[in-house]
Write a protein that holds these residues in place. Structure first.
Motif, PDB file in Angstrom:
ATOM      1  N   CYS A 177      54.299  11.655  29.342  1.00 10.12           N
ATOM      2  CA  CYS A 177      53.671  12.210  30.534  1.00 10.12           C
ATOM      3  C   CYS A 177      54.512  13.347  31.112  1.00 10.12           C
ATOM      4  O   CYS A 177      55.734  13.251  31.144  1.00 10.12           O
ATOM      5  CB  CYS A 177      53.513  11.122  31.599  1.00 10.12           C
ATOM      6  SG  CYS A 177      52.593  11.713  33.015  1.00 10.12           S
ATOM      7  N   ASN A 179      53.777  14.620  34.244  1.00  9.92           N
ATOM      8  CA  ASN A 179      53.417  14.727  35.660  1.00  9.92           C
ATOM      9  C   ASN A 179      54.550  14.438  36.637  1.00  9.92           C
ATOM     10  O   ASN A 179      54.536  14.943  37.761  1.00  9.92           O
ATOM     11  CB  ASN A 179      52.231  13.811  35.970  1.00  9.92           C
ATOM     12  CG  ASN A 179      50.963  14.382  35.374  1.00  9.92           C
ATOM     13  OD1 ASN A 179      50.687  15.556  35.539  1.00  9.92           O
ATOM     14  ND2 ASN A 179      50.237  13.567  34.640  1.00  9.92           N
ATOM     15  N   PHE A 180      55.519  13.673  36.248  1.00 12.41           N
ATOM     16  CA  PHE A 180      56.685  13.398  37.091  1.00 12.41           C
ATOM     17  C   PHE A 180      56.322  12.994  38.521  1.00 12.41           C
ATOM     18  O   PHE A 180      56.828  13.584  39.495  1.00 12.41           O
ATOM     19  CB  PHE A 180      57.646  14.593  37.084  1.00 12.41           C
ATOM     20  CG  PHE A 180      58.327  14.774  35.755  1.00 12.41           C
ATOM     21  CD1 PHE A 180      57.794  15.601  34.791  1.00 12.41           C
ATOM     22  CD2 PHE A 180      59.480  14.066  35.467  1.00 12.41           C
ATOM     23  CE1 PHE A 180      58.391  15.730  33.541  1.00 12.41           C
ATOM     24  CE2 PHE A 180      60.100  14.192  34.225  1.00 12.41           C
ATOM     25  CZ  PHE A 180      59.552  15.026  33.265  1.00 12.41           C
ATOM     26  N   CYS A 181      55.436  12.021  38.660  1.00 11.38           N
ATOM     27  CA  CYS A 181      55.195  11.489  39.992  1.00 11.38           C
ATOM     28  C   CYS A 181      56.530  10.936  40.483  1.00 11.38           C
ATOM     29  O   CYS A 181      57.275  10.334  39.707  1.00 11.38           O
ATOM     30  CB  CYS A 181      54.126  10.405  39.952  1.00 11.38           C
ATOM     31  SG  CYS A 181      52.574  11.033  39.292  1.00 11.38           S
ATOM     32  N   TYR A 183      57.756   8.494  42.000  1.00  7.23           N
ATOM     33  CA  TYR A 183      58.138   7.076  41.966  1.00  7.23           C
ATOM     34  C   TYR A 183      58.178   6.518  40.539  1.00  7.23           C
ATOM     35  O   TYR A 183      58.534   5.358  40.335  1.00  7.23           O
ATOM     36  CB  TYR A 183      57.083   6.262  42.743  1.00  7.23           C
ATOM     37  CG  TYR A 183      55.676   6.543  42.281  1.00  7.23           C
ATOM     38  CD1 TYR A 183      55.139   5.895  41.172  1.00  7.23           C
ATOM     39  CD2 TYR A 183      54.895   7.519  42.899  1.00  7.23           C
ATOM     40  CE1 TYR A 183      53.876   6.193  40.702  1.00  7.23           C
ATOM     41  CE2 TYR A 183      53.621   7.820  42.456  1.00  7.23           C
ATOM     42  CZ  TYR A 183      53.114   7.156  41.360  1.00  7.23           C
ATOM     43  OH  TYR A 183      51.854   7.455  40.899  1.00  7.23           O
ATOM     44  N   CYS A 184      57.848   7.342  39.544  1.00  7.70           N
ATOM     45  CA  CYS A 184      57.527   6.795  38.223  1.00  7.70           C
ATOM     46  C   CYS A 184      58.582   7.086  37.160  1.00  7.70           C
ATOM     47  O   CYS A 184      59.068   8.208  37.050  1.00  7.70           O
ATOM     48  CB  CYS A 184      56.189   7.376  37.755  1.00  7.70           C
ATOM     49  SG  CYS A 184      55.642   6.696  36.188  1.00  7.70           S
ATOM     50  N   VAL A 186      57.983   6.570  33.863  1.00 10.06           N
ATOM     51  CA  VAL A 186      57.345   6.791  32.551  1.00 10.06           C
ATOM     52  C   VAL A 186      57.777   8.104  31.891  1.00 10.06           C
ATOM     53  O   VAL A 186      58.161   8.110  30.721  1.00 10.06           O
ATOM     54  CB  VAL A 186      55.815   6.687  32.659  1.00 10.06           C
ATOM     55  CG1 VAL A 186      55.145   7.108  31.368  1.00 10.06           C
ATOM     56  CG2 VAL A 186      55.409   5.263  33.033  1.00 10.06           C
ATOM     57  N   PRO A 187      57.764   9.231  32.601  1.00  6.95           N
ATOM     58  CA  PRO A 187      58.200  10.472  31.937  1.00  6.95           C
ATOM     59  C   PRO A 187      59.652  10.387  31.447  1.00  6.95           C
ATOM     60  O   PRO A 187      60.017  11.032  30.462  1.00  6.95           O
ATOM     61  CB  PRO A 187      58.064  11.529  33.043  1.00  6.95           C
ATOM     62  CG  PRO A 187      57.039  10.969  33.963  1.00  6.95           C
ATOM     63  CD  PRO A 187      57.285   9.491  33.968  1.00  6.95           C
ATOM     64  N   GLN A 221      49.006   7.840  28.827  1.00  9.24           N
ATOM     65  CA  GLN A 221      49.435   7.800  30.222  1.00  9.24           C
ATOM     66  C   GLN A 221      48.567   8.733  31.059  1.00  9.24           C
ATOM     67  O   GLN A 221      48.356   8.518  32.231  1.00  9.24           O
ATOM     68  CB  GLN A 221      50.905   8.212  30.347  1.00  9.24           C
ATOM     69  CG  GLN A 221      51.869   7.051  30.424  1.00  9.24           C
ATOM     70  CD  GLN A 221      52.154   6.442  29.057  1.00  9.24           C
ATOM     71  OE1 GLN A 221      52.204   7.148  28.074  1.00  9.24           O
ATOM     72  NE2 GLN A 221      52.291   5.132  29.016  1.00  9.24           N
ATOM     73  N   HIS A 258      44.440  10.991  35.107  1.00  5.08           N
ATOM     74  CA  HIS A 258      45.078  11.517  36.309  1.00  5.08           C
ATOM     75  C   HIS A 258      44.041  12.362  37.037  1.00  5.08           C
ATOM     76  O   HIS A 258      43.463  13.285  36.449  1.00  5.08           O
ATOM     77  CB  HIS A 258      46.280  12.388  35.964  1.00  5.08           C
ATOM     78  CG  HIS A 258      47.151  12.678  37.153  1.00  5.08           C
ATOM     79  ND1 HIS A 258      46.686  13.322  38.272  1.00  5.08           N
ATOM     80  CD2 HIS A 258      48.441  12.385  37.403  1.00  5.08           C
ATOM     81  CE1 HIS A 258      47.660  13.429  39.165  1.00  5.08           C
ATOM     82  NE2 HIS A 258      48.732  12.861  38.659  1.00  5.08           N
ATOM     83  N   ARG A 297      51.676  13.903  43.598  1.00  5.13           N
ATOM     84  CA  ARG A 297      50.440  13.615  42.847  1.00  5.13           C
ATOM     85  C   ARG A 297      49.585  14.863  42.677  1.00  5.13           C
ATOM     86  O   ARG A 297      48.679  14.883  41.844  1.00  5.13           O
ATOM     87  CB  ARG A 297      49.651  12.508  43.543  1.00  5.13           C
ATOM     88  CG  ARG A 297      50.290  11.137  43.518  1.00  5.13           C
ATOM     89  CD  ARG A 297      50.293  10.514  42.131  1.00  5.13           C
ATOM     90  NE  ARG A 297      48.959  10.069  41.718  1.00  5.13           N
ATOM     91  CZ  ARG A 297      48.695   9.627  40.471  1.00  5.13           C
ATOM     92  NH1 ARG A 297      49.650   9.606  39.565  1.00  5.13           N
ATOM     93  NH2 ARG A 297      47.477   9.241  40.135  1.00  5.13           N
TER      94      ARG A 297
HETATM   95  S1  SF4 Z   1      52.291   7.603  37.501  1.00  4.90           S
HETATM   96 FE1  SF4 Z   1      51.162   8.094  35.654  1.00  4.90          FE
HETATM   97  S2  SF4 Z   1      50.805  10.282  35.815  1.00  4.90           S
HETATM   98 FE2  SF4 Z   1      52.460   9.833  37.208  1.00  4.90          FE
HETATM   99  S3  SF4 Z   1      54.341  10.163  36.036  1.00  4.90           S
HETATM  100 FE3  SF4 Z   1      53.789   7.989  35.874  1.00  4.90          FE
HETATM  101  S4  SF4 Z   1      52.597   7.827  33.982  1.00  4.90           S
HETATM  102 FE4  SF4 Z   1      52.651  10.000  34.594  1.00  4.90          FE
END
Ligand code: SF4
Length: 455
Positions: A177, A179-181, A183-184, A186-187, A221, A258, A297
């Motif tokens: 991903c 997007n680098f939200c 709080y996340c 995942v990236p 994602q 997203h 977001r």
């Molecule tokens: S919340 Fe979803 S869109 Fe945002 S960084 Fe995490 S995986 Fe990516």
């Protein structure tokens, strides 16, 4: 050395080590993408003549495929690993492997290797194709292996999933991903977005149909940015068109979308192809524009509402599900009320609500957060109450209607479990066939499920 010969050698090394065909137990934590990764791991290990085992105690190779989205998920993993210490000292030949998003975090990998010296392999699921050679290396070296660092993010094709039954097949279309939200993690643990070539996705999709699956979910994602970076000129709507045009009676689903990348074209395709479930999982996270900015977001609550209106105009009967984070750092009562307003406006079919979980290495982890946990828990309860009201009104409105349902399980002589378009489960009376579609008349509902009969 050919992969095949290599596998034969690894297989005989494992058989020599355990004195039999190794039994493998895989415990998957977290999301559907992790389930899909575990299916690929099991496929790989069956290629080494390993046999699937349904409990850790009876296994020779134990694999934990972990999740890093919330602290709670990590605590559960450490608890499970702790409980295996005795088994490992009883059976030192047993191989304990820990992979998945959790171990991608340096501080976690360090803690695992230092505090749990009986863990044999810490590996990176972005390179799960390396698992067979890592098992061989562990046997040769006889010391714990640290392979958590990822050095090859390229797309690995040819990993055949070994699905463990169930009614739904998962087909990943992309990983990572961009997007680098705020709080996340995942990236940070799944890397940059990379899409699979559509020919591989179509081949895997057809194979799943061939295995008898009638409900197939595409995974990513952020599926809406599918196609970026491919030589092939294709986007997500284009991929959906190709798959929904395939022969056969099936339901095509996808997650996760997203909102900032959801397009009019996507909804037009959803509206035009009846095999695509008129349902979309569209995480909004908050209804407050101030909080959405802090979350990075990149859409507003107004923009999100406009999107749902556009989708309703283009996709007959579309339903929505979403994710909500309660108690993001700095969330005021006013912010929270904006979230409640949005929930009442959209009327989601289902909501996944979580209290904010601080993730090390994310920008939000540095944001001041003085809202008491008790307050956050009260807000979570408020959302659950409102959502239950909305779900009751929505489902009561369905009573008397006839809906398409996939019969997914036999519960009794003339009783079955079914799945509706919006993923809702329903208990169905009548004569059905597991794995086939049926017309279901909705008769009633309770908090837990709907009840109906096959007509
Ligand atoms: S919340 Fe979803 S869109 Fe945002 S960084 Fe995490 S995986 Fe990516």
């Amino acid at each position: 050395m050919s992969q095949e010969r290599n596998n034969r050698e690894i297989s005989s090394a494992l058989r020599a080590h355990f004195g039999r065909a190794p039994r493998v137990f895989i415990r998957t934590f977290g999301c559907q993408q992790n389930v899909s990764d575990s299916e690929r791991m099991l496929g790989l290990l069956e290629g080494l003549d390993c046999e699937a085992c349904c409990e850790a105690e009876g296994a020779d190779i134990i694999i934990f495929n972990t999740c890093a989205v919330r602290e709670h998920a990590e605590d559960r993993v450490f608890g499970n690993i702790g409980r295996l210490k005795a088994l490992k000292s009883e059976r030192p030949e047993l191989l304990l492997c820990v992979g998945g998003c959790m171990v991608q975090q340096e501080h976690i990998a360090k803690k695992l290797l230092e505090s749990y010296p009986y863990v044999d392999i810490v590996f990176n699921t972005n390179e799960l194709g390396r698992l067979p050679s890592l098992l061989a290396e562990r046997l040769e070296k006889n010391t714990p292996l640290d392979a958590h660092g990822c050095c090859d993010w390229s797309m690995r094709e040819g990993l055949k999933p070994r699905r463990e039954g169930g009614f739904r097949a998962f087909v990943p279309i992309m990983y990572g991903c961009d997007n680098f939200c705020s709080y996340c993690v995942v990236p940070l643990v799944r890397g940059r977005e990379r899409s699979r070539n559509s020919e591989h996705i179509i081949a895997e999709f057809k194979a799943a149909l061939g295995e008898g699956y009638r409900d197939i979910m595409l995974l990513g994602q952020n599926v809406n940015s599918y196609g970026k970076g491919l030589d092939e000129d294709i986007n997500f709507a284009g991929l959906l068109r190709k798959l929904a045009s395939l022969e056969g009676d099936f339901t095509l689903r996808f997650m996760t979308s997203h909102p900032k990348d959801a397009t009019r074209e996507l909804f037009e395709v959803m509206g035009a192809f009846p095999k695509i479930a008129p349902h979309i999982h569209l995480p909004v996270q908050s209804g407050s524009d101030r909080i959405l900015r802090l979350m990075n977001r990149r859409y507003s609550s107004e923009g999100y509402l406009r999107l749902t209106e556009e989708a309703r105009a283009l996709v007959p009967g579309i339903t929505f599900s979403s994710d909500i984070i309660v108690g993001f750092p700095g969330e005021t009562r006013e912010d929270f009320d904006a979230t409640l307003r949005l929930i009442r406006e959209v009327r989601f079919a289902s909501l996944f609500t979580f209290i904010y979980s601080k993730r090390e290495g994310t920008p939000a982890a540095k944001m001041p957060d003085d809202t008491a946990h008790k307050t956050k828990a009260r807000r979570l309860a408020e959302i659950l109450d409102i959502q239950e009201e909305i779900a009751a009104e929505r489902e009561n409105a369905l009573v008397g209607s006839v809906q398409r349902a996939l019969v997914v399980e036999r519960l009794g002589e003339v009783l079955y479990e079914g799945r509706l378009w919006d993923n809702n489960s329903i208990a169905l009376e009548g004569s059905g066939a597991v794995g086939e579609f049926a017309q279901a008349e909705i008769l009633s509902r309770t908090k837990k499920r709907l009840f109906g009969r096959i007509v």
